[in-house]
Each structure stands twice: as C-alpha cells, then as structure tokens.
Design a protein around this motif. Structure first.
Motif, short mmCIF file in Angstrom:
data_model
loop_
_atom_site.label_atom_id
_atom_site.label_comp_id
_atom_site.label_asym_id
_atom_site.label_seq_id
_atom_site.Cartn_x
_atom_site.Cartn_y
_atom_site.Cartn_z
N ARG A 185 0.87 -0.97 -0.19
CA ARG A 185 -0.04 -0.39 0.29
C ARG A 185 0.93 1.63 0.12
O ARG A 185 0.85 2.35 -0.82
N ARG A 189 0.63 4.07 -2.79
CA ARG A 189 0.93 5.34 -2.32
C ARG A 189 1.70 6.71 -2.47
O ARG A 189 1.69 8.14 -3.49
N ARG A 275 -4.58 -1.05 -5.12
CA ARG A 275 -3.78 -0.62 -3.44
C ARG A 275 -4.13 0.53 -3.06
O ARG A 275 -3.59 0.08 -1.19
N ALA A 276 -3.39 1.47 -3.40
CA ALA A 276 -3.66 2.58 -2.78
C ALA A 276 -4.80 2.90 -1.80
O ALA A 276 -4.57 3.11 -0.61
N ASP A 278 -7.93 2.48 0.86
CA ASP A 278 -8.38 1.74 2.03
C ASP A 278 -10.01 1.59 1.40
O ASP A 278 -10.26 0.39 2.09
N THR A 301 -8.60 -4.54 -1.57
CA THR A 301 -9.72 -3.94 -1.10
C THR A 301 -11.13 -3.33 -0.79
O THR A 301 -11.43 -3.98 -2.08
#
Length: 405
Positions: A185, A189, A275-276, A278, A301
């Motif tokens: 993650r 990001r 993936r980034a 939440d 996710t």
C-alpha cells in the motif's frame, strides 16, 4: 464492456477459438485489421466521422457499420463464422442483420438497459431516448440467446422486455486475477503522490450522473475525520455537458484540497490505485455488475457500493464491503465512517477470496456453454420445416461480437 469483450476474447483464443471483434474506427490512424493476440483480430470499421460523434448520433451510422461488417464476411467461404455475439443494443441491431445473412445464431449481451437507467436517473440526468428502448426490445425479441451478468438482470429482462426465461443464460463477468492482486500500500501511494498515512477513498469510472461521484464527494465532506478522495475517470455521456461539475462541487463543499482528480487510468495504474485506497466507492444509480468493485477486491480493497443491479453479487455485504441502500450522502458518510471505525484491513482477506470466484476462465466456461446451446437450438429449428424460425436467429461471427463503440 470493452474489458469484457477483450478479456473473454483472449480467453477463448487460448482455448483454440478464433475471435474477430468488429468495432467502429475512431481515428484515421486505426489500421483496418489489428491482431491483438494469436487468434484475436480487431476489425476497425469506418462508419461516420472519426471524432466528435456523440453517443446519441451513433444510430445514424448503423447502416455504414453493417455494410463494413458484411463486407468482411463476404471475403470468406460461407459458414466461416459459427456464432455472432453482440454487445450493447447498437451492436445487437447489426448482429441481427448479420445473423440472417450468415445463417448462424445470435447471442446478445445488453450490458445496460434504457428502461433500468431511466428508472434510476440521478437528479438532472437525461433519460435514454425512446429510440434505444425500441431498439433494445427488437434485439431481445430476435436474439437466439441472451446473456446477463446476474439473476437480477435476468429478472429485469423478463419483467421489462418480456424475454423468454429459457433463452437467458447468467454469466458473471470475470477479473484478471493475474493483474489485480494485493500489494504494498505504501509503495502504491508513493507512486500516486499520496501521503502514506492518510485515509484514502477511491472512485473509478466514467464521470457522469449515473455513476454518482457527486454522492461520494458530498458524503466525504460529512465525515468526522478528513479523508483523501481520489477520482479517476473522464467525463462521458451526459457528463460531457458539464465536465467540470465535480471540481466546482469540491470547491463548494470546501474539500478541494483533499480531492485528487486523475484521468482515465491504464490497467497497471489501476492496480496502484486499488492498492493505495483504504476502500473503493461505487455509488452508481444503476450497475449491471460492477467490475470495478471486483477488481478492487482482488487487490484486497473493500468496497462501499450502492445496493443496485449486480453490485449485491459483486460485493458481499458486511464481509467484503458494505452495501448502501439509496444515495443519501448522510447514509454514505455513515457507511464509510463505520468501515473506517471497523478497520478496512479486517475485510482484505475475504475480499481477495471473493474476487477469486470471478475469473475469466469461469466466464468463458459459461459463454461457451451458451454458444453451444445457441448453435444446437438454431440448427435444430432449421432442420424442422414445420417450425418457423424467428426472424432474428442468426449471427455472430467468428467468436466474439460486433461492437458499435
């Protein structure tokens, strides 16, 4: 729809089935024929201007598109194609004619229905025109088999278009499980220029009222703790009339500094975005399935989604995400805040496991079964002179369909 057509074609080709995809050329640089993989050809048919053609103008090019499709078949010996699979109602109109010319069955997937969209319009959105509703009814009446994404969509076809239930096959779309996987993650990001420790909610899709990205922004503004909202996609359809509306809405809500707008993303870029985040938000007013929801879950996710259409199949409520009834921003804020309180990470493993049940291999297993039934029933009818065949009983082509997009 584009993902569905291409990925199912690639899987069919891996099984030794030759597939030809007919689509409308949208650039003068498009080659007439492109081999995208062994066994998969894309035929770019010139029909109308390359650019600047509105969605509602596409029906004016059906004759030109049909002529291009029929010319391609005319270069082959009779019987070259086995079945026609059309996607969306415009392609269904072309597929219906090609079926009759080629003497093969027509399999049709609507993907969306005007009657469903018009029954769930967002405030200020434009209804689909009567022309489309009439065209969809004609294709439903004429197709040899109808493929839907979920049982819910099958019931809609029966109730709204009086489709014969015995001609409907439920085939869940798939997801590329080799591409969409869990990952780091923090690294994702950083790739997107996001802070590693901030809360992130993502939206992926066309920027138009039907997809309801405005509901997400209004809900995010109501959360007790600040979140980063990432919206990836470009204006489309009725959204083209006011392409900057979301930017202005974020300003009006006072959250501009916490909203990141991204253009449409490649598959590789989407992996980073999933993936980034939440959590992924899918607040659509209508959704035949919700492939974005499954792709996000495949990356670990969880998803907050509207309880409409096929989304209750794509998302397991309370297990891999949360389903929200209605589009009230207060309800959406409560659902997203509740998931943050619970901890999105508690759903990650279940999300991955759920997404694993939607593979393109499973999809194509069901597609091939439907094609087999279509071919068998079609030839059975033709061998019985006492049973009149439906006007629409033939067409598909080599193994994928005609797409007027």
């Amino acid at each position: 729809m584009n993902v569905y057509v291409l990925q199912s074609a690639l899987e069919l080709a891996r099984r030794g089935v030759d597939v030809e995809i007919f689509t409308r050329a949208t650039s003068s640089s498009d080659a007439p024929v492109v081999r995208v993989a062994p066994g998969v050809l894309v035929r770019n048919v010139v029909a109308g201007p390359f650019e600047g053609l509105d969605k509602h103008d596409l029906p004016t090019q059906l004759c030109a598109f049909t002529a291009g499709v029929l010319r391609a078949e005319a270069t082959h010996e009779p019987g070259y194609y086995d079945v026609v699979h059309s996607h969306y109602w415009l392609s269904g109109q072309v597929g219906w004619l090609a079926r009759d010319r080629w003497a093969v069955p027509l399999v049709h997937t609507a993907h969306t229905l005007a009657a469903v969209k018009n029954a769930s319009l967002a405030v200020g959105d434009q209804p689909e025109p009567p022309l489309r509703s009439v065209g969809e009814q004609q294709v439903v009446d004429e197709a040899d088999r109808l493929i839907v994404n979920t049982e819910y969509e099958a019931r809609e076809l029966v109730s709204l278009h009086h489709a014969d239930p015995d001609r409907i096959d439920v085939v869940h779309p798939g997801v590329d499980l080799a591409t969409f996987t869990p990952g780091d993650r923090a690294q994702a990001r950083r790739a997107l220029g996001l802070e590693v420790d901030e809360r992130v909610i993502a939206f992926v899709g066309r920027i138009q009222p039907l997809k309801a990205p405005d509901v997400l922004l209004r809900a995010a503004a109501k959360l007790d703790e600040p979140v980063r909202v990432v919206i990836a996609g470009g204006p489309s359809g009725s959204g083209l009339a006011n392409p900057d509306s979301l930017v202005r809405l974020a300003e009006d809500l006072g959250i501009s500094s916490r909203v990141t707008f991204l253009p449409p993303q490649s598959r590789e870029q989407l992996v980073d975005l999933y993936r980034a985040a939440d959590m992924m938000a899918v607040p659509s007013y209508a959704e035949s399935f919700g492939l974005v929801a499954v792709e996000a879950q495949a990356c670990g996710t969880p998803v907050v989604a509207a309880a409409v259409g096929g989304l209750p199949v794509a998302v397991r409520d309370g297990v891999t995400g949360v389903l929200v009834h209605g589009h009230d921003p207060d309800d959406w804020a409560a659902a997203m805040g509740g998931l943050f309180d619970r901890g999105p990470e508690t759903m990650r493993a279940a999300a991955v496991d759920h997404a694993a049940t939607f593979s393109w291999a499973h999809t194509v297993d069901a597609l091939q079964a439907s094609y087999g039934r279509a071919i068998s029933d079609y030839h059975s009818r033709r061998q019985r002179p006492d049973v009149p065949s439906r006007r629409t009983a033939r067409r598909f082509s080599i193994r994928r369909g005609i797409r007027a997009s």
